[in-house]
Design an enzyme around this catalytic site. Structure first.
Site, PDB file in Angstrom:
ATOM      1  N   HIS A 101       0.858  -1.191   0.000  1.00 53.21           N
ATOM      2  CA  HIS A 101       0.000   0.000   0.000  1.00 53.21           C
ATOM      3  C   HIS A 101       0.893   1.240   0.000  1.00 53.21           C
ATOM      4  O   HIS A 101       1.923   1.285   0.680  1.00 53.21           O
ATOM      5  CB  HIS A 101      -0.913  -0.010   1.227  1.00 53.21           C
ATOM      6  CG  HIS A 101      -2.025   0.984   1.110  1.00 53.21           C
ATOM      7  ND1 HIS A 101      -1.821   2.334   1.300  1.00 53.21           N
ATOM      8  CD2 HIS A 101      -3.335   0.843   0.787  1.00 53.21           C
ATOM      9  CE1 HIS A 101      -2.965   2.976   1.104  1.00 53.21           C
ATOM     10  NE2 HIS A 101      -3.900   2.083   0.792  1.00 53.21           N
ATOM     11  N   GLU A 170      -3.775   1.396  -7.560  1.00 49.35           N
ATOM     12  CA  GLU A 170      -4.191   2.548  -6.764  1.00 49.35           C
ATOM     13  C   GLU A 170      -3.272   3.731  -7.077  1.00 49.35           C
ATOM     14  O   GLU A 170      -2.189   3.848  -6.487  1.00 49.35           O
ATOM     15  CB  GLU A 170      -4.065   2.241  -5.275  1.00 49.35           C
ATOM     16  CG  GLU A 170      -4.943   1.120  -4.794  1.00 49.35           C
ATOM     17  CD  GLU A 170      -5.268   1.291  -3.313  1.00 49.35           C
ATOM     18  OE1 GLU A 170      -6.440   1.487  -2.998  1.00 49.35           O
ATOM     19  OE2 GLU A 170      -4.340   1.257  -2.489  1.00 49.35           O
TER      20      GLU A 170
HETATM   21  C1  PEP Z   1      -7.003   2.959   0.195  1.00 48.90           C
HETATM   22  O1  PEP Z   1      -6.810   3.125   1.381  1.00 48.90           O
HETATM   23  O2  PEP Z   1      -6.437   2.030  -0.374  1.00 48.90           O
HETATM   24  C2  PEP Z   1      -7.888   3.868  -0.529  1.00 48.90           C
HETATM   25  C3  PEP Z   1      -8.121   3.626  -1.774  1.00 48.90           C
HETATM   26  O3  PEP Z   1      -8.418   4.917   0.182  1.00 48.90           O
HETATM   27  P1  PEP Z   1      -9.602   5.904  -0.286  1.00 48.90           P
HETATM   28  O4  PEP Z   1     -10.714   5.030  -0.818  1.00 48.90           O
HETATM   29  O5  PEP Z   1      -9.979   6.628   0.944  1.00 48.90           O
HETATM   30  O6  PEP Z   1      -9.048   6.777  -1.372  1.00 48.90           O
END
Ligand code: PEP
Length: 252
Positions: A101, A170
């Site tokens: 992450h 992400e």
């Molecule tokens: C995450 O913590 O992986 C994330 C995507 O957070 P958010 O949905 O708050 O952007």
């Protein structure tokens, strides 16, 4: 939309108290209702302090639990102050674990750390949610694909059980910001990832999730991403109401 398995992963980050179990319980109750017919996997990743408590309290077969991290060592138990091993999170009720992450990368997890965590999670048979994504700077320089290639090639070894691997794209600039890449951009990234994983790791049906500011409002657009197997949800997973709305909108 309904024939494939879709993942909804709730990342609670450093949030939650024992009393917040009620939010999870509401989602369990909602799932046992009319959404039963859809193939989906819901995973809650609470902070380590609540993992065992929540997983023991849970009675819904439709909910799974995951850890937000594991120690880098392959030891099950040992002199590692502050660490929690893959075996320990499994004993605590986790079937899944988040690795890579961006919030952990920002605190020092590098390619090698992430590689070691992936190897030990794989050995313990935890399902790995491997997070990758580019910074805003790299996004602006149109450099995302190079960054993703590096993140994958530097942390994945060839002899993993790839059935246990789930990828979460992400973009860092999208996490917690309310900013979401447009559909064209996401389709380009997902199609690259699918092909790259096939060519380099022989993963023919890679499970790739999107994460970054997912909400009940934008899920209708995000569900159109080709080759997307689900979502990693941070802020909007804390309250049952918001998380339920995301799932409901996805299926309607
Ligand atoms: C995450 O913590 O992986 C994330 C995507 O957070 P958010 O949905 O708050 O952007």
């Amino acid at each position: 939309m309904s024939s494939k398995t879709t993942f909804f992963i709730a990342n609670w980050k450093m949030n939650g108290l024992p009393k917040n179990y009620k939010e999870i319980n509401k989602v369990g109750a909602f799932l046992s209702d009319k959404y039963k017919q859809f193939k989906k996997i819901i995973v809650y990743c609470p902070p380590m302090s609540l993992l065992t408590y929540f997983s023991k309290k849970n009675t819904s077969k439709l909910l799974n639990f995951g850890a937000q991290d594991i120690s880098v060592t392959q030891l099950d138990f040992g002199p590692q102050t502050g660490s929690v091993s893959p075996k320990m999170v499994k004993l605590g009720g986790a079937k899944f674990v988040l690795i890579g992450h961006s919030e952990k990368r920002a605190k020092g997890d590098n390619f090698d750390t992430i590689k070691k965590k992936i190897i030990s999670a794989n050995k313990t048979n935890l399902k790995i949610i491997f997070c990758i994504g580019e910074s805003l700077q790299d996004y602006k320089k149109n450099n995302a694909i190079n960054i993703l290639k590096k993140q994958l090639s530097k942390s994945l070894v060839k002899n993993l059980n790839f059935n246990n691997l789930i990828f979460a794209y992400e973009p860092i600039w999208s996490i917690g910001t309310g900013l979401v890449p447009n559909e064209k951009y996401l389709n380009k990234i997902f199609s690259f990832l699918k092909q790259y994983l096939k060519d380099n790791y022989k993963i023919n049906t890679a499970k790739i999730l999107y994460g970054g500011s997912v909400s009940a409002d934008n899920i209708n657009n995000l569900k159109l991403i080709s080759n997307c197997s689900g979502f990693l949800v941070g802020g909007a997973s804390l309250k049952a109401k918001n998380f339920i709305e995301i799932i409901r909108n996805y299926y309607t």
